[in-house]
Design an enzyme around this catalytic site. Structure first.
Site, PDB file in Angstrom:
ATOM      1  N   ASP A  31      11.208  50.334  10.881  1.00  0.00           N
ATOM      2  CA  ASP A  31      12.396  50.854  10.185  1.00  0.00           C
ATOM      3  C   ASP A  31      13.561  49.872  10.223  1.00  0.00           C
ATOM      4  OD1 ASP A  31      12.383  51.352  13.018  1.00  0.00           O
ATOM      5  OD2 ASP A  31      14.191  52.537  12.766  1.00  0.00           O
ATOM      6  N   LYS A 144      14.506  59.133  13.625  1.00  0.00           N
ATOM      7  CA  LYS A 144      15.016  58.285  14.713  1.00  0.00           C
ATOM      8  C   LYS A 144      16.495  58.011  14.523  1.00  0.00           C
ATOM      9  CE  LYS A 144      15.281  53.520  15.410  1.00  0.00           C
ATOM     10  NZ  LYS A 144      14.747  52.146  15.429  1.00  0.00           N
ATOM     11  N   GLU A 185      17.308  58.160  20.991  1.00  0.00           N
ATOM     12  CA  GLU A 185      17.202  56.778  21.481  1.00  0.00           C
ATOM     13  C   GLU A 185      18.532  56.243  22.011  1.00  0.00           C
ATOM     14  OE1 GLU A 185      15.643  53.892  18.667  1.00  0.00           O
ATOM     15  OE2 GLU A 185      15.881  52.256  20.098  1.00  0.00           O
ATOM     16  N   GLU A 187      19.480  53.408  23.732  1.00  0.00           N
ATOM     17  CA  GLU A 187      18.983  52.115  24.249  1.00  0.00           C
ATOM     18  C   GLU A 187      20.029  51.425  25.120  1.00  0.00           C
ATOM     19  OE1 GLU A 187      17.658  49.155  21.357  1.00  0.00           O
ATOM     20  OE2 GLU A 187      17.353  47.672  22.944  1.00  0.00           O
ATOM     21  N   LYS A 227      13.232  58.075  23.303  1.00  0.00           N
ATOM     22  CA  LYS A 227      12.877  56.649  23.150  1.00  0.00           C
ATOM     23  C   LYS A 227      13.847  55.824  23.978  1.00  0.00           C
ATOM     24  CE  LYS A 227      12.173  53.044  19.694  1.00  0.00           C
ATOM     25  NZ  LYS A 227      11.456  52.768  18.442  1.00  0.00           N
ATOM     26  N   SER A 298       6.853  52.976  21.234  1.00  0.00           N
ATOM     27  CA  SER A 298       7.381  53.042  19.871  1.00  0.00           C
ATOM     28  C   SER A 298       7.977  51.670  19.611  1.00  0.00           C
ATOM     29  CB  SER A 298       8.451  54.139  19.765  1.00  0.00           C
ATOM     30  OG  SER A 298       9.044  54.096  18.479  1.00  0.00           O
ATOM     31  N   TYR A 360      19.832  46.963  14.117  1.00  0.00           N
ATOM     32  CA  TYR A 360      18.485  47.374  13.729  1.00  0.00           C
ATOM     33  C   TYR A 360      18.481  47.951  12.327  1.00  0.00           C
ATOM     34  CZ  TYR A 360      13.661  48.392  14.750  1.00  0.00           C
ATOM     35  OH  TYR A 360      12.294  48.366  14.754  1.00  0.00           O
TER      36      TYR A 360
HETATM   37  P1  13P Z   1      11.918  47.070  19.509  1.00  0.00           P
HETATM   38  O1  13P Z   1      10.598  47.578  19.964  1.00  0.00           O
HETATM   39  O2  13P Z   1      11.819  45.832  18.664  1.00  0.00           O
HETATM   40  O3  13P Z   1      12.915  46.948  20.617  1.00  0.00           O
HETATM   41  O4  13P Z   1      12.529  48.135  18.504  1.00  0.00           O
HETATM   42  C1  13P Z   1      12.127  49.420  18.464  1.00  0.00           C
HETATM   43  C2  13P Z   1      13.151  50.263  17.804  1.00  0.00           C
HETATM   44  O5  13P Z   1      12.821  51.100  17.002  1.00  0.00           O
HETATM   45  C3  13P Z   1      14.560  50.106  18.164  1.00  0.00           C
HETATM   46  O6  13P Z   1      15.328  51.126  17.607  1.00  0.00           O
END
Ligand code: 13P
Length: 360
Positions: A31, A144, A185, A187, A227, A298, A360
């Site tokens: 994505d 997501k 997510e 992160e 995630k 993922s 992203y």
């Molecule tokens: P990476 O696995 O490249 O870190 O990215 C996954 C993703 O969907 C980040 O939002």
């Protein structure tokens, strides 16, 4: 009277979440937004235009149906959900026919949180209900939304954590009302020289805040997925840790913060090489301790790096590029069961995929 999800909606969300987390399967994150495809395509000398993005995604989706043995769902970008292969067949239909569930990125990217030291929130809540309803009609069954937090001097701030938790909960609520399983997510980025223990502490703080907000927003946890980042040291940390260290820190952080009601946790690869991402996922699954959720992948970069460099934009390389995808998917599928022995290889297998300040 408070309005909750109907029993039918809850049932459907649970079903989708469980299909996505089927044993030995995980997700392909494909994505990347239009802007972030520039880096990917430029790395093989291609211009970032709609046709090149389409042909690349066609390479990912049109290989052998064996892909579905290891990949349960693919996260798509808006443009890709509505693109077709060379014969005019929609990508989403190609995936569905293989038994792979199409998902959709619904956030609209990172924006600066004013007054902070370069922290971000994620935009895209306006109109999200209508967009989710349409995506559901068009075949998507999960979504997501990515938030990104930095570790550093005073970072992430209380505000950064609170905002991340709240916007993820708001997004999750809107998705569930529209029949989409939200992948939550938050992160924590790997840039910096922090050690493993620091990443673990921050991960615990962020996940605890996230689940508090999900509770406040009445999220139906059985119909969600998490995630997260694996707990790793920053990319510039001098001290090196083993896969076992990473597994212990990661599982401990999850045990302390993620409710048992959550059916599955699918890690992002976060700049790890393809091989490290497989080895570390395997160590997480081998780790002895309480693990009441599916623990799977993922991955974006760690499933696509070898595919992209093998394909190199040439039609004669399509089938070998597709083989690379299957190989990595197979490795990660085994790792999700704690059965990966290492050595899947691949053109970019050991190459670091770290990018500073990644969007992203
Ligand atoms: P990476 O696995 O490249 O870190 O990215 C996954 C993703 O969907 C980040 O939002």
């Amino acid at each position: 009277m408070a309005q909750y999800l109907s029993a039918d909606k809850e049932k459907e969300l649970v079903q989708t979440a469980n299909l996505l987390m089927a044993k030995g399967k995980g997700l392909l994150a494909a994505d990347e937004s239009t802007g972030s495809m520039t880096k990917r395509l430029q790395s093989i000398g291609l211009e970032n235009n709609e046709e090149n993005r389409r042909v690349y995604r066609q390479t990912l989706f049109t290989g052998s149906k064996d892909l579905a043995q290891h990949i349960s769902g693919v996260i798509l970008f808006h443009e890709t959900l509505y693109q077709n292969d060379d014969n005019g067949k929609p990508f989403r239909q190609i995936l569905q026919e293989k038994g792979i569930i199409p998902g959709i990125k619904v956030d609209k990217g990172l924006v600066l949180l004013a007054g902070t030291n370069g922290e971000n929130t994620t935009q895209g809540i306006d109109g999200l209900g209508e967009r989710c309803a349409q995506y559901y009609k068009d075949g998507a069954r999960f979504a997501k939304w990515r938030c990104a937090l930095k570790i550093g001097d005073g970072l992430p701030s209380e505000l950064g954590i609170r905002e991340t938790a709240n916007v993820l909960a708001r997004y999750a609520s809107i998705c569930q009302q529209n029949g989409l399983v939200p992948i939550v997510e938050p992160e924590i980025l790997p840039e910096g020289d922090h050690d493993l223990e620091t990443c673990q502490r921050v991960t615990e703080k962020v996940l605890a805040a996230t689940y508090k907000a999900l509770s406040e927003h009445h999220i139906f946890l059985e119909g969600t997925l998490l995630k997260p980042n694996m707990v790793t040291a920053g990319f510039d940390c001098k001290k090196k840790y083993t896969a076992k260290d990473i597994a212990r820190a990661t599982v401990t952080a999850l045990q302390r913060t993620v409710p048992v009601a959550v059916p599955g946790i699918c890690f992002l690869s976060g700049g790890q090489s393809e091989e490290d991402a497989s080895i570390n996922l395997n160590a997480i699954n081998q780790y002895q301790g309480k693990k009441p959720w599916a623990l799977t992948f993922s991955y974006g970069r760690a499933l696509q790096a070898s595919v992209l460099s093998t394909w190199a934009g040439k039609s004669e390389n399509v089938s070998s590029a597709q083989e690379q995808l299957i190989k990595r998917a197979q490795a990660n599928g085994a790792a999700a069961k704690g059965e990966y022995g290492g050595g899947a290889g691949g053109k970019a297998g050991d190459q670091s995929l770290f990018e500073a300040n990644r969007t992203y």
